[in-house]
Design a protein around this motif. Structure first.
Motif, PDB file in Angstrom:
ATOM      1  N   ARG A 581      15.858  53.576  34.987  1.00  0.00           N
ATOM      2  CA  ARG A 581      16.010  54.221  33.675  1.00  0.00           C
ATOM      3  C   ARG A 581      17.424  53.885  33.210  1.00  0.00           C
ATOM      4  O   ARG A 581      18.405  54.509  33.641  1.00  0.00           O
ATOM      5  CB  ARG A 581      15.803  55.737  33.766  1.00  0.00           C
ATOM      6  CG  ARG A 581      14.401  56.136  34.219  1.00  0.00           C
ATOM      7  CD  ARG A 581      14.155  57.630  34.033  1.00  0.00           C
ATOM      8  NE  ARG A 581      14.077  57.995  32.625  1.00  0.00           N
ATOM      9  CZ  ARG A 581      13.011  57.855  31.850  1.00  0.00           C
ATOM     10  NH1 ARG A 581      11.884  57.341  32.358  1.00  0.00           N
ATOM     11  NH2 ARG A 581      13.038  58.222  30.584  1.00  0.00           N
ATOM     12  N   LEU A 582      17.562  52.911  32.342  1.00  0.00           N
ATOM     13  CA  LEU A 582      18.869  52.346  32.002  1.00  0.00           C
ATOM     14  C   LEU A 582      19.417  52.832  30.671  1.00  0.00           C
ATOM     15  O   LEU A 582      20.498  52.419  30.251  1.00  0.00           O
ATOM     16  CB  LEU A 582      18.790  50.815  31.996  1.00  0.00           C
ATOM     17  CG  LEU A 582      18.225  50.159  33.267  1.00  0.00           C
ATOM     18  CD1 LEU A 582      18.266  48.649  33.141  1.00  0.00           C
ATOM     19  CD2 LEU A 582      18.971  50.625  34.508  1.00  0.00           C
ATOM     20  N   GLY A 583      18.672  53.703  29.980  1.00  0.00           N
ATOM     21  CA  GLY A 583      19.137  54.194  28.687  1.00  0.00           C
ATOM     22  C   GLY A 583      18.518  53.417  27.544  1.00  0.00           C
ATOM     23  O   GLY A 583      17.389  52.901  27.656  1.00  0.00           O
ATOM     24  N   GLN A 584      19.248  53.302  26.449  1.00  0.00           N
ATOM     25  CA  GLN A 584      18.679  52.665  25.266  1.00  0.00           C
ATOM     26  C   GLN A 584      18.278  51.209  25.498  1.00  0.00           C
ATOM     27  O   GLN A 584      17.366  50.708  24.856  1.00  0.00           O
ATOM     28  CB  GLN A 584      19.679  52.738  24.106  1.00  0.00           C
ATOM     29  CG  GLN A 584      19.685  54.071  23.381  1.00  0.00           C
ATOM     30  CD  GLN A 584      20.477  54.024  22.092  1.00  0.00           C
ATOM     31  OE1 GLN A 584      21.338  53.175  21.899  1.00  0.00           O
ATOM     32  NE2 GLN A 584      20.213  54.957  21.193  1.00  0.00           N
ATOM     33  N   LYS A 585      18.970  50.527  26.418  1.00  0.00           N
ATOM     34  CA  LYS A 585      18.702  49.093  26.593  1.00  0.00           C
ATOM     35  C   LYS A 585      17.285  48.817  27.096  1.00  0.00           C
ATOM     36  O   LYS A 585      16.757  47.729  26.859  1.00  0.00           O
ATOM     37  CB  LYS A 585      19.746  48.437  27.494  1.00  0.00           C
ATOM     38  CG  LYS A 585      19.805  48.910  28.910  1.00  0.00           C
ATOM     39  CD  LYS A 585      20.892  48.184  29.696  1.00  0.00           C
ATOM     40  CE  LYS A 585      22.279  48.482  29.158  1.00  0.00           C
ATOM     41  NZ  LYS A 585      23.346  47.844  29.960  1.00  0.00           N
ATOM     42  N   ASN A 586      16.664  49.778  27.794  1.00  0.00           N
ATOM     43  CA  ASN A 586      15.233  49.587  28.116  1.00  0.00           C
ATOM     44  C   ASN A 586      14.397  50.777  27.645  1.00  0.00           C
ATOM     45  O   ASN A 586      13.290  51.009  28.111  1.00  0.00           O
ATOM     46  CB  ASN A 586      15.028  49.282  29.601  1.00  0.00           C
ATOM     47  CG  ASN A 586      15.251  50.494  30.507  1.00  0.00           C
ATOM     48  OD1 ASN A 586      15.850  51.482  30.081  1.00  0.00           O
ATOM     49  ND2 ASN A 586      14.778  50.409  31.740  1.00  0.00           N
ATOM     50  N   ALA A 587      14.955  51.522  26.683  1.00  0.00           N
ATOM     51  CA  ALA A 587      14.254  52.581  25.939  1.00  0.00           C
ATOM     52  C   ALA A 587      13.917  53.798  26.780  1.00  0.00           C
ATOM     53  O   ALA A 587      13.126  54.650  26.375  1.00  0.00           O
ATOM     54  CB  ALA A 587      12.990  52.040  25.268  1.00  0.00           C
ATOM     55  N   LYS A 588      14.534  53.916  27.971  1.00  0.00           N
ATOM     56  CA  LYS A 588      14.266  55.107  28.781  1.00  0.00           C
ATOM     57  C   LYS A 588      15.502  55.469  29.598  1.00  0.00           C
ATOM     58  O   LYS A 588      16.073  54.651  30.309  1.00  0.00           O
ATOM     59  CB  LYS A 588      13.054  54.906  29.693  1.00  0.00           C
ATOM     60  CG  LYS A 588      13.107  53.671  30.578  1.00  0.00           C
ATOM     61  CD  LYS A 588      11.806  53.511  31.347  1.00  0.00           C
ATOM     62  CE  LYS A 588      11.879  52.307  32.307  1.00  0.00           C
ATOM     63  NZ  LYS A 588      10.635  52.167  33.082  1.00  0.00           N
ATOM     64  N   GLY A 589      15.916  56.719  29.442  1.00  0.00           N
ATOM     65  CA  GLY A 589      17.071  57.245  30.155  1.00  0.00           C
ATOM     66  C   GLY A 589      16.908  58.746  30.236  1.00  0.00           C
ATOM     67  O   GLY A 589      15.856  59.234  30.673  1.00  0.00           O
ATOM     68  N   PHE A 590      17.896  59.487  29.810  1.00  0.00           N
ATOM     69  CA  PHE A 590      17.704  60.924  29.662  1.00  0.00           C
ATOM     70  C   PHE A 590      16.673  61.182  28.563  1.00  0.00           C
ATOM     71  O   PHE A 590      15.908  62.133  28.615  1.00  0.00           O
ATOM     72  CB  PHE A 590      19.020  61.607  29.304  1.00  0.00           C
ATOM     73  CG  PHE A 590      19.973  61.742  30.466  1.00  0.00           C
ATOM     74  CD1 PHE A 590      19.859  62.792  31.359  1.00  0.00           C
ATOM     75  CD2 PHE A 590      20.972  60.803  30.676  1.00  0.00           C
ATOM     76  CE1 PHE A 590      20.727  62.934  32.431  1.00  0.00           C
ATOM     77  CE2 PHE A 590      21.842  60.926  31.744  1.00  0.00           C
ATOM     78  CZ  PHE A 590      21.731  61.986  32.633  1.00  0.00           C
ATOM     79  N   TYR A 591      16.684  60.297  27.584  1.00  0.00           N
ATOM     80  CA  TYR A 591      15.731  60.377  26.476  1.00  0.00           C
ATOM     81  C   TYR A 591      14.854  59.131  26.478  1.00  0.00           C
ATOM     82  O   TYR A 591      15.259  58.070  26.980  1.00  0.00           O
ATOM     83  CB  TYR A 591      16.472  60.480  25.136  1.00  0.00           C
ATOM     84  CG  TYR A 591      17.364  61.696  25.016  1.00  0.00           C
ATOM     85  CD1 TYR A 591      16.866  62.900  24.513  1.00  0.00           C
ATOM     86  CD2 TYR A 591      18.698  61.655  25.421  1.00  0.00           C
ATOM     87  CE1 TYR A 591      17.690  64.020  24.398  1.00  0.00           C
ATOM     88  CE2 TYR A 591      19.523  62.778  25.313  1.00  0.00           C
ATOM     89  CZ  TYR A 591      19.007  63.956  24.805  1.00  0.00           C
ATOM     90  OH  TYR A 591      19.813  65.064  24.704  1.00  0.00           O
ATOM     91  N   TYR A 593      13.120  56.368  23.970  1.00  0.00           N
ATOM     92  CA  TYR A 593      13.433  55.837  22.647  1.00  0.00           C
ATOM     93  C   TYR A 593      12.262  55.004  22.135  1.00  0.00           C
ATOM     94  O   TYR A 593      11.594  54.307  22.892  1.00  0.00           O
ATOM     95  CB  TYR A 593      14.706  54.986  22.710  1.00  0.00           C
ATOM     96  CG  TYR A 593      15.904  55.779  23.156  1.00  0.00           C
ATOM     97  CD1 TYR A 593      16.702  56.459  22.242  1.00  0.00           C
ATOM     98  CD2 TYR A 593      16.210  55.905  24.511  1.00  0.00           C
ATOM     99  CE1 TYR A 593      17.789  57.227  22.660  1.00  0.00           C
ATOM    100  CE2 TYR A 593      17.297  56.665  24.942  1.00  0.00           C
ATOM    101  CZ  TYR A 593      18.070  57.321  24.016  1.00  0.00           C
ATOM    102  OH  TYR A 593      19.135  58.080  24.432  1.00  0.00           O
ATOM    103  N   GLY A 594      12.024  55.097  20.846  1.00  0.00           N
ATOM    104  CA  GLY A 594      10.953  54.323  20.236  1.00  0.00           C
ATOM    105  C   GLY A 594      11.106  54.341  18.734  1.00  0.00           C
ATOM    106  O   GLY A 594      12.201  54.552  18.203  1.00  0.00           O
ATOM    107  N   THR A 595       9.991  54.136  18.041  1.00  0.00           N
ATOM    108  CA  THR A 595       9.984  54.198  16.574  1.00  0.00           C
ATOM    109  C   THR A 595       8.772  55.002  16.120  1.00  0.00           C
ATOM    110  O   THR A 595       7.741  55.033  16.806  1.00  0.00           O
ATOM    111  CB  THR A 595       9.929  52.790  15.946  1.00  0.00           C
ATOM    112  OG1 THR A 595       8.814  52.077  16.499  1.00  0.00           O
ATOM    113  CG2 THR A 595      11.197  52.008  16.231  1.00  0.00           C
TER     114      THR A 595
END
Length: 716
Positions: A581-591, A593-595
């Motif tokens: 879970r790498l954060g925004q760079k692969n769209a998954k972290g604490f949150y 991310y998408g559209t």
């Protein structure tokens, strides 16, 4: 000569007209106490002189008047409230007496007429500007409101809606826009300014321009009926609430003051302005924002002095590594007119770097900030290459490859062999010791750190890191180049994480410990954003930075400062990294991310994140906002103090600006040291002691304890 002071003079011209000229001893005209006093004396002399038909007000400098002398504010605002009120009332009455001269007055505006300078122009009956003029009331940027009649005269001149937009945003107007909005009466070429102003003044004196009605309108209540007033002020209140939020009292106070003064004549309206100004002058936000201004002036002054001392001029730049960061640095160099070679080891990376530069330029075109010609010129100034030989003509090389000491060391060694003997070599490392990297070079004196922040085109700060063997010539040349690239350089000495990351990682460590103790990361983010005022809470910030980057940097910091920054057991950052879970760079972290359906970005607290945390954290519980803030901010403050005590950074002011420009520290708090001082050193010591049992990052230095005992200040 009718009147002669140190900052201004009044002379009588032919045909019964007079001319008041601002010409202070320094490089610009400012309204300091002396100048205000001289304006009052000059006004008295003009009142006493019979037969004057009209007065021209102008400047003998490239700018009209740049505003009040802010250096006087700190001491002034520390006085009791009634003394500050007396000062601002007496000063505003000087402008009133000027406005009441028994003949027409005109301001001839060149260059900046800001703050008090704008208010001087507003006190005149007529205003003519040349094409270089920029006019505005930027006091909101200092946490203040106009105090010399601006909130009274401008709304009566251009309407309440326009005036409130001017004042609550602090944005200046170029001459043509000011003319379109009714703030000035004419725009002319610079060489015609004085003649045009005199001509208009003579028309007023000859009753061809009704200056008396203009003046009486400025002194009368606002011409708004009840419905118009309700619509105008409710709209302004909503806009200020949306844009400024609750942390910035100045724009709210402006709206309330103009609203409450709408039905009053000048003298009553000015009393409300005076009181509003004093109320704001006593706020922590004003102290913080004035502190930022002063610190910014210090940083800019040091940068200019060092740049002036540079013996080498950088005319050709180079960047090693063409990723997002390398492309951003190449863009910043090229768009500022500094040709740049961008080198990488494969074509795909070069394409990525060029794509990044083109993307930034494309967004600039969409927003109207640059045109197609600028975009083409900038892209043509970037030369992609796979060969070290292309670096032979570079005056400076900025290494921006992967954050790994072995890889960087190898690249730096190869670079030194490819560049000219006097070329400067920099590393864009964010954490790795400059002294360690310098061991790879035969000439470490021409090497330093040059740490840009992501995204490069938006973040103002560049940390210039001086190694043990870095020469002052090298530092001066890099500072000069940083300024040329449109960035703010702050020079620090080498240590793990330098300044910004060194103080950031204890903050992240405090966050990790809070999670392990049962806090909800969404609740923590909400407190740090909505209550403390960070642009992003720690969980969101870590996602943006990249959890892989954060985990790696935490290892570097733990190795460099093990006594305080050793890794936590079950650190959530490591858990996430191991789970990819790498954060925004692969769209998954604490949150996650998408559209959404409209293509707008989305951010949702990740159930997967909660599941990962559950086995290693205490039972979930709610923490009070004050405890969340203390547990994150005390470690950051402690490390900033240690950086100052160890000489990593030269001053508290520079540390504040570094965090403001590099991390987005809340401006209304003024910076980490301003936050400590606002709490009070004794209160900060007590707060840190309360949490000292949580670990070394909460334990204060002997130095700050002694400062608190002695009643000293970091800004003395």
């Amino acid at each position: 000569m009718l009147y002669e002071g140190k900052s201004l003079t009044v002379s009588l011209l032919d045909d019964g007209f007079a001319e008041l000229v601002f010409d202070a001893a320094g490089s610009v005209n400012k309204f300091d106490r002396q100048t205000v006093s001289e304006l009052d004396e000059a006004t008295s002399a003009l009142h006493a002189q019979g037969g004057v038909k009209g007065l021209l007000v102008r400047s003998n400098k490239p700018a009209f008047i740049v505003g009040a002398d802010i250096t006087e504010f700190t001491d002034l605002f520390s006085q009791p409230e009634n003394e500050v009120l007396d000062w601002v009332a007496q000063t505003s009455q000087v402008f009133d007496r000027f406005e009441d001269l028994p003949f027409p007055t005109i301001a001839a505006i060149t260059g900046f007429a800001l703050g008090g300078g704008c208010e001087m122009a507003l006190a005149c009956d007529l205003r003519v500007a040349d094409t270089t003029a920029a006019i505005g009331l930027p006091e909101v940027k200092l946490g203040l409101m106009p105090g010399f009649g601006g909130t009274v005269r401008l709304p009566r001149l251009i309407g309440a809606d326009n005036a409130l937009e001017w004042m609550t945003t602090g944005k200046e107007r170029k001459a043509q826009q000011a003319l379109n909005e009714g703030a000035i009466d004419a725009v002319v070429a610079p060489e015609k300014l004085r003649d045009a102003a005199l001509s208009m003044l003579k028309q007023a004196a000859g009753q061809k321009i009704d200056w008396q009605t203009r003046r009486s309108d400025k002194k009368a209540p606002l011409k708004l009926n009840k419905n118009e007033a309700m619509m105008s002020f409710s709209t302004a209140q909503a806009m200020v609430a949306a844009k400024a939020g609750k942390h910035y009292p100045a724009p709210h106070m402006m709206v309330e003051t103009v609203k409450n003064a709408a039905g009053l004549e000048r003298d009553g309206a000015l009393k409300l302005e005076n009181q509003g100004f004093v109320t704001l002058a006593k706020t922590d936000a004003a102290k913080a924002q004035i502190g930022i201004f002063m610190a910014d002036q210090l940083v800019k002054g040091k940068g200019k002095k060092m740049a002036k001392a540079a013996s080498k001029t950088i005319q050709n730049n180079a960047v090693l590594g063409a990723g997002i960061m390398g492309g951003g640095i190449a863009y910043q160099s090229a768009v500022r007119g500094l040709p740049v070679v961008m080198k990488d080891i494969n074509t795909a990376a070069l394409d990525l770097g060029l794509k990044e530069a083109a993307k930034i330029l494309g967004k600039g075109m969409e927003r109207g900030k640059i045109d197609a010609r600028t975009m083409a010129t900038a892209l043509n100034a970037i030369t992609p290459t796979l060969e070290y030989s292309a670096l032979k003509n570079a005056d400076m090389v900025i290494e921006a490859v992967v954050e790994n000491p072995k890889v960087k060391g190898m690249v730096l060694k190869e670079t030194e062999q490819a560049v000219a003997d006097d070329a400067i070599i920099c590393s864009n490392t964010s954490t790795i010791s400059i002294n360690q990297l310098a061991e790879n070079l035969d000439k470490p004196e021409r090497f330093c750190g040059m740490h840009f922040f992501n995204p490069v085109h938006r973040m103002p700060l560049v940390e210039i890191i001086r190694g043990e063997k870095t020469s002052e010539d090298t530092i001066n040349a890099v500072v000069a180049t940083t300024l040329k690239m449109g960035k703010t350089p702050i020079v620090v000495n080498d240590c793990p994480g330098f300044l910004v990351n060194r103080v950031l990682f204890p903050y992240f460590a405090g966050f990790s410990k809070l999670l392990l103790d049962g806090a909800d990361f969404v609740a923590v983010d909400k407190v740090m954003e909505k209550v403390f005022g960070w642009p992003m809470g720690p969980a969101y910030l870590m996602d943006v930075v990249g959890i892989d980057t954060g985990d790696h940097a935490a290892d570097v910091m733990a190795a460099g400062i093990p006594e305080r920054m050793s890794r936590l057991e079950n650190d959530p950052i490591t858990l996430f990294y191991n789970d990819k879970r790498l954060g925004q760079k692969n769209a998954k972290g604490f949150y996650n991310y998408g559209t959404d359906k409209r293509g707008k970005p989305t951010k949702v607290a990740a159930e997967e994140a909660y599941a990962l945390l559950a086995p290693v954290t205490a039972e979930p519980r709610n923490f009070e906002a004050d405890e969340i803030i203390a547990r994150l901010m005390v470690p950051m403050a402690n490390e900033a103090i240690r950086c100052l005590e160890e000489g990593i950074v030269d001053s508290a002011a520079e540390a504040d600006m570094a965090l403001l420009y590099g991390l987005g520290f809340p401006p209304f708090r003024g910076g980490i040291f301003r936050w400590i001082e606002t709490l009070g050193l004794a209160n900060f010591v007590a707060l840190a002691d309360k949490y000292a049992g949580l670990g070394p990052i909460y334990q204060i230095s002997d130095g700050v304890r002694q400062m608190a005992d002695d009643g000293k200040s970091y800004f003395a």
